[in-house]
Structure formats: structure tokens, C-alpha cells
Enzyme design. Structure first.
Site, PDB file in Angstrom:
ATOM      1  N   HIS A 153       8.474   3.271   9.217  1.00  0.00           N
ATOM      2  CA  HIS A 153       8.180   2.380  10.344  1.00  0.00           C
ATOM      3  C   HIS A 153       6.923   2.892  11.059  1.00  0.00           C
ATOM      4  O   HIS A 153       6.798   4.086  11.324  1.00  0.00           O
ATOM      5  CB  HIS A 153       9.374   2.353  11.304  1.00  0.00           C
ATOM      6  CG  HIS A 153       9.150   1.399  12.433  1.00  0.00           C
ATOM      7  ND1 HIS A 153       9.278   0.030  12.263  1.00  0.00           N
ATOM      8  CD2 HIS A 153       8.756   1.596  13.709  1.00  0.00           C
ATOM      9  CE1 HIS A 153       8.976  -0.557  13.409  1.00  0.00           C
ATOM     10  NE2 HIS A 153       8.663   0.364  14.296  1.00  0.00           N
ATOM     11  N   ARG A 171      13.053  -7.912   5.544  1.00  0.00           N
ATOM     12  CA  ARG A 171      14.338  -8.591   5.765  1.00  0.00           C
ATOM     13  C   ARG A 171      15.319  -7.596   6.343  1.00  0.00           C
ATOM     14  O   ARG A 171      15.342  -6.435   5.932  1.00  0.00           O
ATOM     15  CB  ARG A 171      14.928  -9.058   4.427  1.00  0.00           C
ATOM     16  CG  ARG A 171      14.292 -10.268   3.845  1.00  0.00           C
ATOM     17  CD  ARG A 171      14.911 -10.550   2.488  1.00  0.00           C
ATOM     18  NE  ARG A 171      16.287 -11.001   2.581  1.00  0.00           N
ATOM     19  CZ  ARG A 171      16.659 -12.252   2.826  1.00  0.00           C
ATOM     20  NH1 ARG A 171      15.762 -13.181   2.964  1.00  0.00           N
ATOM     21  NH2 ARG A 171      17.938 -12.587   2.902  1.00  0.00           N
ATOM     22  N   LEU A 172      16.125  -8.091   7.261  1.00  0.00           N
ATOM     23  CA  LEU A 172      17.188  -7.233   7.788  1.00  0.00           C
ATOM     24  C   LEU A 172      18.291  -7.162   6.743  1.00  0.00           C
ATOM     25  O   LEU A 172      18.742  -8.190   6.236  1.00  0.00           O
ATOM     26  CB  LEU A 172      17.764  -7.857   9.051  1.00  0.00           C
ATOM     27  CG  LEU A 172      17.167  -7.418  10.372  1.00  0.00           C
ATOM     28  CD1 LEU A 172      17.956  -8.014  11.518  1.00  0.00           C
ATOM     29  CD2 LEU A 172      17.133  -5.889  10.477  1.00  0.00           C
ATOM     30  N   ASN A 231      13.528   4.149   5.114  1.00  0.00           N
ATOM     31  CA  ASN A 231      12.551   3.158   5.579  1.00  0.00           C
ATOM     32  C   ASN A 231      11.383   3.887   6.223  1.00  0.00           C
ATOM     33  O   ASN A 231      11.539   5.006   6.716  1.00  0.00           O
ATOM     34  CB  ASN A 231      13.221   2.248   6.618  1.00  0.00           C
ATOM     35  CG  ASN A 231      12.291   1.161   7.132  1.00  0.00           C
ATOM     36  OD1 ASN A 231      11.538   0.561   6.360  1.00  0.00           O
ATOM     37  ND2 ASN A 231      12.320   0.914   8.427  1.00  0.00           N
ATOM     38  N   SER A 239       0.836  -1.209   0.000  1.00  0.00           N
ATOM     39  CA  SER A 239       0.000   0.000   0.000  1.00  0.00           C
ATOM     40  C   SER A 239       0.872   1.261   0.000  1.00  0.00           C
ATOM     41  O   SER A 239       0.498   2.284  -0.593  1.00  0.00           O
ATOM     42  CB  SER A 239      -0.968   0.011   1.179  1.00  0.00           C
ATOM     43  OG  SER A 239      -0.290   0.172   2.394  1.00  0.00           O
ATOM     44  N   ASN A 240       2.038   1.184   0.618  1.00  0.00           N
ATOM     45  CA  ASN A 240       2.941   2.344   0.560  1.00  0.00           C
ATOM     46  C   ASN A 240       3.479   2.531  -0.853  1.00  0.00           C
ATOM     47  O   ASN A 240       3.576   3.660  -1.331  1.00  0.00           O
ATOM     48  CB  ASN A 240       4.081   2.200   1.561  1.00  0.00           C
ATOM     49  CG  ASN A 240       3.661   2.651   2.946  1.00  0.00           C
ATOM     50  OD1 ASN A 240       3.541   3.845   3.202  1.00  0.00           O
ATOM     51  ND2 ASN A 240       3.393   1.705   3.824  1.00  0.00           N
TER      52      ASN A 240
HETATM   53  C1  GAR Z   1       3.878  -0.567   6.733  1.00  0.00           C
HETATM   54  O1  GAR Z   1       2.940  -0.253   7.725  1.00  0.00           O
HETATM   55  C2  GAR Z   1       5.291  -0.308   7.217  1.00  0.00           C
HETATM   56  O2  GAR Z   1       5.361   0.750   8.123  1.00  0.00           O
HETATM   57  C3  GAR Z   1       5.631  -1.614   7.881  1.00  0.00           C
HETATM   58  O3  GAR Z   1       5.084  -2.578   7.052  1.00  0.00           O
HETATM   59  C4  GAR Z   1       3.887  -2.080   6.483  1.00  0.00           C
HETATM   60  C5  GAR Z   1       3.884  -2.420   4.998  1.00  0.00           C
HETATM   61  O4  GAR Z   1       2.638  -2.150   4.430  1.00  0.00           O
HETATM   62  N1  GAR Z   1       7.038  -1.753   8.035  1.00  0.00           N
HETATM   63  C6  GAR Z   1       7.633  -2.220   9.127  1.00  0.00           C
HETATM   64  O5  GAR Z   1       7.019  -2.613  10.094  1.00  0.00           O
HETATM   65  C7  GAR Z   1       9.140  -2.232   9.079  1.00  0.00           C
HETATM   66  N2  GAR Z   1       9.698  -2.551  10.340  1.00  0.00           N
HETATM   67  P1  GAR Z   1       2.465  -2.074   2.851  1.00  0.00           P
HETATM   68  O6  GAR Z   1       3.057  -3.365   2.261  1.00  0.00           O
HETATM   69  O7  GAR Z   1       0.976  -2.041   2.651  1.00  0.00           O
HETATM   70  O8  GAR Z   1       3.146  -0.851   2.342  1.00  0.00           O
END
Ligand code: GAR
Length: 201
Positions: free
Chosen positions: A109, A91-92, A107, A13-14
Site C-alpha cells: 500500500h 478489489r476488496l 499487500n 510495475s510491482n
Molecule cells: C501500487 O502503487 C500499489 O501500492 C497500489 O496500486 C499501485 C499498483 O501499481 N495499491 C493500492 O493502492 C492498494 N490499496 P502497479 O500496478 O504498477 O504495481
């Protein structure tokens, strides 16, 4: 025009929000490549629909994280990528990879860092009973969600709300904030001095 690669493991979604912002010319950069470590990532489909090059790089084809990241770095370099955007990439990354792209990996978060880093940031904050949460866009360094903060915004928790509505509200914030941060990077408006990231005119 900066060349941007998006790395995503899941729903994307991002990625969608970034591509929408790009199509509205709100980002002075171009997503040229989407990479996922999961074959079934919806993010790959979203890229495909828009005719953007997309690759599934299967971790099982590599002996260890170093070799996986070596392959990733090679692809990104061959595409002459200026910015690596992690959008739910679960992934780290190895120190080798991070050193290969100094201050060129960002990134997002879903918590107010440095609180609740790692996986399940929203769940951790909710379980802790915080009154305020939010999301953070930051440069990636060798620590866990610990690099210089680019943008951060908060949401107050509504008493007795469910975790689902909190997730929706934080994700809506992410979709607004990430394109702004990417645009600032692409317009070379970010300057980092130690831990501090300045937004310059
Ligand atoms: C997002 O909410 C992002 O902040 C999180 O994964 C989601 C991905 O959503 N990332 C983490 O937690 C990283 N530590 P998306 O696939 O719909 O963009």
C-alpha cells in the site's frame, strides 16, 4: 521453493519488480501464476512475456463477490499456491477468501499505514499536506489495509514537489521493498504474534 501467485488489476510495475528480483535470484520463491480482474491489465502481458501462466477472471461472470472469490480460491488451491501477493489488485477480498489463506496473503500500500488506507493513498497523503509518506507491506486481514505490518519505509516530501514526483519516489520504494518482503516470507522468516510481525533469523 514456495509457489507464489500475484493478483494485479493494472499496470503491474510491482509485478515487474518482483519478476526482475526473481530472475536475479533475490527471491527464494517462484511466481507460478498471475491473475487479473481486468482483461486489459498490463500485468497479464508482462506475465505472458515471461511465459508465466496468466488468467483474466472476469467479475461479470459471477453473481457476487463471494462467488468470484470462491473461483479465485479454487484456482489458487489447484495451483498449490503458498503465497498470494496483491500488487495493485483493486478489489476488496471477501472474508471467505481471506480465511481460506490465513497469513498467506500480502499487500503493498502506498502510504504509511494506518494513515490513508483504501484507494488513492498517495493522493490522500499529498492532499493532507503530510511531511513524510512512504509505503507499507502487510498481511491481509479482514479489515481495510489493516493487517500486521511486515515492512514499512518512509520518504520525506520535498517542499512544493508535484504529486507525480512523489508517486515516482513511492513506487521506486515499493519496487525495492516488495521483493524483500516476499523473499522473507518464502524463507519462512516472518512470524506473526497478534498485530506484530517479527523478522526472525
Ligand atoms: C501500487 O502503487 C500499489 O501500492 C497500489 O496500486 C499501485 C499498483 O501499481 N495499491 C493500492 O493502492 C492498494 N490499496 P502497479 O500496478 O504498477 O504495481
Amino acid at each position: 521453493m514456495k509457489r507464489v501467485a500475484v493478483l494485479a488489476s493494472g499496470f503491474g510495475s510491482n509485478l515487474e519488480a518482483i519478476l526482475e528480483a526473481q530472475s536475479r535470484a533475490e527471491i527464494q520463491g517462484k511466481v507460478v501464476l498471475v491473475i487479473s480482474d481486468r482483461r486489459d491489465a498490463k500485468a497479464l502481458e508482462r506475465a505472458e512475456k515471461r511465459g508465466i501462466k496468466n488468467l483474466f477472471i472476469d467479475p461479470r461472470n459471477y453473481d457476487d463477490r463471494e462467488n468470484y472469490d470462491l473461483a479465485l480460491a479454487e484456482i489458487l488451491k489447484s495451483e498449490e499456491v503458498d503465497l498470494v501477493v496483491l500488487a495493485g489488485f483493486m478489489r476488496l477480498l471477501t472474508p471467505y477468501f481471506i480465511k481460506s489463506f490465513p497469513l498467506k496473503i500480502i499487500n503493498i500500500h502506498p502510504s504509511l499505514l494506518p494513515s490513508f488506507p483504501g484507494t488513492d493513498g498517495i493522493e490522500q497523503a499529498y492532499a493532507h499536506g503530510v511531511k513524510v509518506s512512504g509505503c507499507t507491506v502487510h498481511f491481509v486481514d479482514e479489515g481495510l489495509d489493516s493487517g500486521p505490518i511486515i515492512l514499512q519505509e518512509s520518504v520525506p516530501l520535498i517542499q512544493e514537489e508535484s504529486i507525480e514526483t512523489l508517486k515516482q519516489r513511492i513506487q521506486a520504494l515499493e519496487h525495492r521493498l516488495y521483493p524483500i518482503a516476499i523473499d522473507l516470507f518464502c524463507r519462512e522468516k516472518l512470524q506473526v504474534n497478534g498485530r506484530r510481525c517479527y523478522i526472525v533469523e
